[in-house]
Design an enzyme around this catalytic site. Sequence first.
Site, PDB file in Angstrom:
ATOM      1  N   ARG A 244      15.771 -44.849  35.553  1.00 46.56           N
ATOM      2  CA  ARG A 244      14.047 -44.306  36.554  1.00 46.56           C
ATOM      3  C   ARG A 244      14.038 -43.082  35.888  1.00 46.56           C
ATOM      4  NH1 ARG A 244      15.349 -45.037  42.314  1.00 46.56           N
ATOM      5  NH2 ARG A 244      17.445 -45.448  41.975  1.00 46.56           N
TER       6      ARG A 244
ATOM      7  N   ASN B 201      16.840 -38.952  41.021  1.00 43.06           N
ATOM      8  CA  ASN B 201      16.161 -40.404  40.018  1.00 43.06           C
ATOM      9  C   ASN B 201      15.092 -40.785  38.716  1.00 43.06           C
ATOM     10  OD1 ASN B 201      18.560 -40.598  41.736  1.00 43.06           O
ATOM     11  ND2 ASN B 201      17.631 -41.517  43.878  1.00 43.06           N
TER      12      ASN B 201
ATOM     13  N   ALA C 280      -2.519   3.357   1.422  1.00 50.36           N
ATOM     14  CA  ALA C 280      -3.530   2.101   1.709  1.00 50.36           C
ATOM     15  C   ALA C 280      -3.357   0.529   0.501  1.00 50.36           C
ATOM     16  CB  ALA C 280      -4.760   1.501   2.536  1.00 50.36           C
TER      17      ALA C 280
HETATM   18 CA    CA Z   1      22.964 -40.896  45.161  1.00 51.58          CA
END
Ligand code: CA
Length: 460
Positions: free
Chosen positions: A16, A229, A424
Amino acid sequence: MEKTCAVILAAGDGKRMKSAHSKVLCQVLFKPMISWVLDSCRQAGISDLCVVVSDHGQEVEQLLPAGCATAVQRERKGTGHAMLMAADFLRQHRDGHVIMLCGDAPFVDAQTIQGALAQHLEQGNALTVVAAQVEDPTGYGRIVRDGAGALAAIVEHRDADEAVRAIREINSGVMWFRCDFLLEALEKLTPNNAQGEYYITDTVAIALAMGRRAGVYLAKSADVVLGANDRQGLAKLNRIARQRQLERLWAGGVNIPLEDGILIAPDVQVGEDTTILPGTILGEGTVIGKGCVIGPNSQISHSVIGDEVTVQASVLENCQVGDKTRLGPFMHVRPGSIIGRDVKIGNFVEIKNSVIGDRTSVAHLTYLGDSDLGTGVNVGCGVVTANYDGANKFRTTIGDGAFIGCNTNLVAPVSVGEGAITAAGTTVTQDVPADALAMGRARQINKENWAREKGKYHKR
Ligand code: CA
Ligand code: UD1
């Protein structure tokens, strides 16, 4: 002292989560969920650990601490079956007690683990279930007590009737067992339930049938049961963990006036009177001193920052920064750099694997890689160290008090002596002696009227 060990279940696949990786690797505040559980075990003084992984659990095995045992569960036949896979480990600890934990429930803390163990030992239990009171018990195993209030059974949601489903005291998934009892009980499990699985929770009924004691330890916070989940669940865990870190810092005297977009890893330390501004992410391994201003929109990880430092809209990785140094806006310190005290590093500067001495200034549009700069150096705008020849990296050394003119290229390996100046636009290819001026650029000539006669641009 009683011997203790832990078995952590991590054979779930996390379908999931829609992830190619094991669910327990999903991160809460930059830390995999299973690492939270492992750290809580360690903090509780449990060092003999075994993790039950699936047969594609190599990624999980890689992040386990040295000495941590693993057991493989090839088929997912339930929590009891998963524990049975760790039988060899349990036999090695037969004379002790084992705690079963879930690798996807990161908020179990050392206090709960120790509190439950103390009660487990005191009551002489064969097993002790860590329970929690929750608002919505849907999906969890219910703690069923007898008339005298003693634990009678754990009944899974799917196997429960209406009366049992009304119970709001649930099994957190964490349980202490005497190892010898557990080994015996695991042999007696059967998959006679709605899911056709071997439930570890059936060991309660087994203990009682054997005339052994089974107890319940009620966790102080219901957060111990929280797991994720799916991604939304993971975001919820992150929000809870984030709030706890903010509260920890506030309690420690850190000023976070507005918490928007601020994420702080659990091991981060921040000193008093430091202000953290929105959009700031402090990753693991970071220590920040007192009286700093960090942010807005900054990221720091694996770094040690002194006192009274400012970091504005910048990224710092794996570095050290001395007191009173001002970094940003929009600069990047890459790994391996040590930046001194009272240094100024400004807009669009990248520093990699370099040492920058105290009071040095690198204010604009510069790349310093593999460089060692002394104290009080001034690096002009647009300076670049050419540290890489396509095959190897070389170092650049700049002595104390040197002045590096704008747009100087330093072709490494090369050194500029103390107090030296580069003009420079100079491309430095040879070492510059101390106190010298290096000028390495084509001399300018002016062609009179050339632009008027041949130039294409005549707008006035
Ligand atoms: Ca569980
Ligand atoms: C389990 C408990 C339940 C408790 C809940 C708390 C059982 C039978 N039920 O239910 O009482 O309220 O946890 O969250 O124990 N796992 C494996 N291999 C397996 C099955 C599970 O490693 O074959 C691991 C999972 O990855 C997870 C943990 O065990 O880390 C719990 O499994 P899960 O399926 O979430 O258990 P629940 O049915 O939710």
